[in-house]
Design a protein around this motif. Structure first.
Motif, PDB file in Angstrom:
ATOM      1  N   LYS A   7      -9.335 -50.288 -69.001  1.00 42.65           N
ATOM      2  CA  LYS A   7      -9.775 -51.392 -68.150  1.00 42.65           C
ATOM      3  C   LYS A   7      -9.388 -51.136 -66.691  1.00 42.65           C
ATOM      4  O   LYS A   7     -10.189 -51.347 -65.781  1.00 42.65           O
ATOM      5  CB  LYS A   7      -9.176 -52.707 -68.640  1.00 42.65           C
ATOM      6  CG  LYS A   7      -9.727 -53.918 -67.963  1.00 42.65           C
ATOM      7  CD  LYS A   7      -9.239 -55.184 -68.620  1.00 42.65           C
ATOM      8  CE  LYS A   7      -9.898 -56.385 -67.985  1.00 42.65           C
ATOM      9  NZ  LYS A   7      -9.540 -57.637 -68.638  1.00 42.65           N
ATOM     10  N   ARG A   8      -8.167 -50.662 -66.471  1.00 40.25           N
ATOM     11  CA  ARG A   8      -7.719 -50.349 -65.110  1.00 40.25           C
ATOM     12  C   ARG A   8      -8.550 -49.222 -64.497  1.00 40.25           C
ATOM     13  O   ARG A   8      -8.903 -49.268 -63.323  1.00 40.25           O
ATOM     14  CB  ARG A   8      -6.238 -49.979 -65.109  1.00 40.25           C
ATOM     15  CG  ARG A   8      -5.340 -51.167 -65.285  1.00 40.25           C
ATOM     16  CD  ARG A   8      -3.884 -50.791 -65.075  1.00 40.25           C
ATOM     17  NE  ARG A   8      -3.045 -51.910 -65.428  1.00 40.25           N
ATOM     18  CZ  ARG A   8      -1.942 -51.821 -66.138  1.00 40.25           C
ATOM     19  NH1 ARG A   8      -1.527 -50.653 -66.582  1.00 40.25           N
ATOM     20  NH2 ARG A   8      -1.237 -52.898 -66.422  1.00 40.25           N
ATOM     21  N   GLN A   9      -8.837 -48.205 -65.301  1.00 34.98           N
ATOM     22  CA  GLN A   9      -9.657 -47.093 -64.809  1.00 34.98           C
ATOM     23  C   GLN A   9     -11.048 -47.583 -64.415  1.00 34.98           C
ATOM     24  O   GLN A   9     -11.590 -47.190 -63.380  1.00 34.98           O
ATOM     25  CB  GLN A   9      -9.781 -46.002 -65.876  1.00 34.98           C
ATOM     26  CG  GLN A   9      -8.516 -45.229 -66.111  1.00 34.98           C
ATOM     27  CD  GLN A   9      -8.644 -44.263 -67.281  1.00 34.98           C
ATOM     28  OE1 GLN A   9      -9.507 -44.427 -68.147  1.00 34.98           O
ATOM     29  NE2 GLN A   9      -7.783 -43.257 -67.326  1.00 34.98           N
ATOM     30  N   ARG A  10     -11.607 -48.458 -65.230  1.00 32.67           N
ATOM     31  CA  ARG A  10     -12.941 -49.000 -64.940  1.00 32.67           C
ATOM     32  C   ARG A  10     -12.915 -49.826 -63.664  1.00 32.67           C
ATOM     33  O   ARG A  10     -13.801 -49.717 -62.817  1.00 32.67           O
ATOM     34  CB  ARG A  10     -13.423 -49.840 -66.119  1.00 32.67           C
ATOM     35  CG  ARG A  10     -14.830 -50.356 -65.955  1.00 32.67           C
ATOM     36  CD  ARG A  10     -15.297 -51.043 -67.239  1.00 32.67           C
ATOM     37  NE  ARG A  10     -16.694 -51.372 -67.160  1.00 32.67           N
ATOM     38  CZ  ARG A  10     -17.157 -52.508 -66.616  1.00 32.67           C
ATOM     39  NH1 ARG A  10     -16.327 -53.406 -66.138  1.00 32.67           N
ATOM     40  NH2 ARG A  10     -18.450 -52.735 -66.573  1.00 32.67           N
ATOM     41  N   LEU A  14     -15.053 -49.170 -60.280  1.00 34.52           N
ATOM     42  CA  LEU A  14     -15.920 -50.191 -59.678  1.00 34.52           C
ATOM     43  C   LEU A  14     -15.540 -50.432 -58.216  1.00 34.52           C
ATOM     44  O   LEU A  14     -16.413 -50.598 -57.359  1.00 34.52           O
ATOM     45  CB  LEU A  14     -15.848 -51.498 -60.471  1.00 34.52           C
ATOM     46  CG  LEU A  14     -16.506 -51.475 -61.841  1.00 34.52           C
ATOM     47  CD1 LEU A  14     -16.183 -52.752 -62.609  1.00 34.52           C
ATOM     48  CD2 LEU A  14     -18.012 -51.299 -61.715  1.00 34.52           C
ATOM     49  N   THR A  15     -14.237 -50.419 -57.924  1.00 38.54           N
ATOM     50  CA  THR A  15     -13.785 -50.576 -56.544  1.00 38.54           C
ATOM     51  C   THR A  15     -14.256 -49.414 -55.695  1.00 38.54           C
ATOM     52  O   THR A  15     -14.710 -49.599 -54.564  1.00 38.54           O
ATOM     53  CB  THR A  15     -12.242 -50.703 -56.491  1.00 38.54           C
ATOM     54  OG1 THR A  15     -11.856 -51.848 -57.245  1.00 38.54           O
ATOM     55  CG2 THR A  15     -11.756 -50.846 -55.061  1.00 38.54           C
ATOM     56  N   ASP A  16     -14.171 -48.195 -56.237  1.00 42.86           N
ATOM     57  CA  ASP A  16     -14.657 -47.021 -55.511  1.00 42.86           C
ATOM     58  C   ASP A  16     -16.156 -47.117 -55.235  1.00 42.86           C
ATOM     59  O   ASP A  16     -16.619 -46.780 -54.151  1.00 42.86           O
ATOM     60  CB  ASP A  16     -14.380 -45.733 -56.298  1.00 42.86           C
ATOM     61  CG  ASP A  16     -12.922 -45.330 -56.276  1.00 42.86           C
ATOM     62  OD1 ASP A  16     -12.157 -45.877 -55.453  1.00 42.86           O
ATOM     63  OD2 ASP A  16     -12.537 -44.465 -57.094  1.00 42.86           O
ATOM     64  N   LEU A  17     -16.903 -47.573 -56.225  1.00 46.49           N
ATOM     65  CA  LEU A  17     -18.359 -47.644 -56.074  1.00 46.49           C
ATOM     66  C   LEU A  17     -18.818 -48.767 -55.159  1.00 46.49           C
ATOM     67  O   LEU A  17     -19.744 -48.597 -54.373  1.00 46.49           O
ATOM     68  CB  LEU A  17     -19.020 -47.816 -57.443  1.00 46.49           C
ATOM     69  CG  LEU A  17     -18.981 -46.624 -58.380  1.00 46.49           C
ATOM     70  CD1 LEU A  17     -19.495 -47.014 -59.751  1.00 46.49           C
ATOM     71  CD2 LEU A  17     -19.810 -45.485 -57.812  1.00 46.49           C
ATOM     72  N   PHE A  18     -18.191 -49.940 -55.280  1.00 47.14           N
ATOM     73  CA  PHE A  18     -18.675 -51.115 -54.577  1.00 47.14           C
ATOM     74  C   PHE A  18     -17.757 -51.602 -53.471  1.00 47.14           C
ATOM     75  O   PHE A  18     -18.109 -52.515 -52.737  1.00 47.14           O
ATOM     76  CB  PHE A  18     -18.921 -52.253 -55.577  1.00 47.14           C
ATOM     77  CG  PHE A  18     -19.983 -51.922 -56.578  1.00 47.14           C
ATOM     78  CD1 PHE A  18     -21.324 -52.018 -56.250  1.00 47.14           C
ATOM     79  CD2 PHE A  18     -19.649 -51.486 -57.850  1.00 47.14           C
ATOM     80  CE1 PHE A  18     -22.303 -51.701 -57.164  1.00 47.14           C
ATOM     81  CE2 PHE A  18     -20.627 -51.168 -58.774  1.00 47.14           C
ATOM     82  CZ  PHE A  18     -21.958 -51.279 -58.429  1.00 47.14           C
ATOM     83  N   GLY A  19     -16.558 -51.023 -53.365  1.00 51.85           N
ATOM     84  CA  GLY A  19     -15.608 -51.438 -52.336  1.00 51.85           C
ATOM     85  C   GLY A  19     -14.734 -52.583 -52.792  1.00 51.85           C
ATOM     86  O   GLY A  19     -15.120 -53.380 -53.639  1.00 51.85           O
TER      87      GLY A  19
END
Length: 86
Positions: A7-10, A14-19
């Motif tokens: 879950k943390r990795q996901r 998502l933060t990397d992809l969408f900020g």
């Protein structure tokens, strides 16, 4: 069930992809169910669920591999609506 580390990795991805703080599209931000999961919940065949999705009766998204996935919260709401008769 998704492990805590997965879950943390996901979430990091998502933060990397969408900020950080950006609105993640709802199809991506929530849990997605497989066709067999939805069929089990509604007590119908997988083929019926696929037909419902094709006809727009249940919301779905497609994976890059072409498989359908169903937003869990929207499926939950459909189950609740059906139970209340609305």
């Amino acid at each position: 069930m998704e492990s805590v580390s997965t879950k943390r990795q996901r979430e990091a991805l998502l933060t990397d992809l969408f900020g950080a703080g950006a609105a993640v599209p709802s199809e991506v931000s929530e849990r997605l169910l497989r066709t067999c999961d939805v069929a089990l919940l509604f007590q119908v065949s997988e083929r019926t669920v696929s037909e419902w999705a094709r006809k727009g009766r249940v919301p779905s998204v497609r994976t890059p591999g072409g498989h359908r996935r169903y937003p869990a919260e929207q499926i939950r709401q459909l189950l609740l609506d059906g139970r209340s008769g609305t």
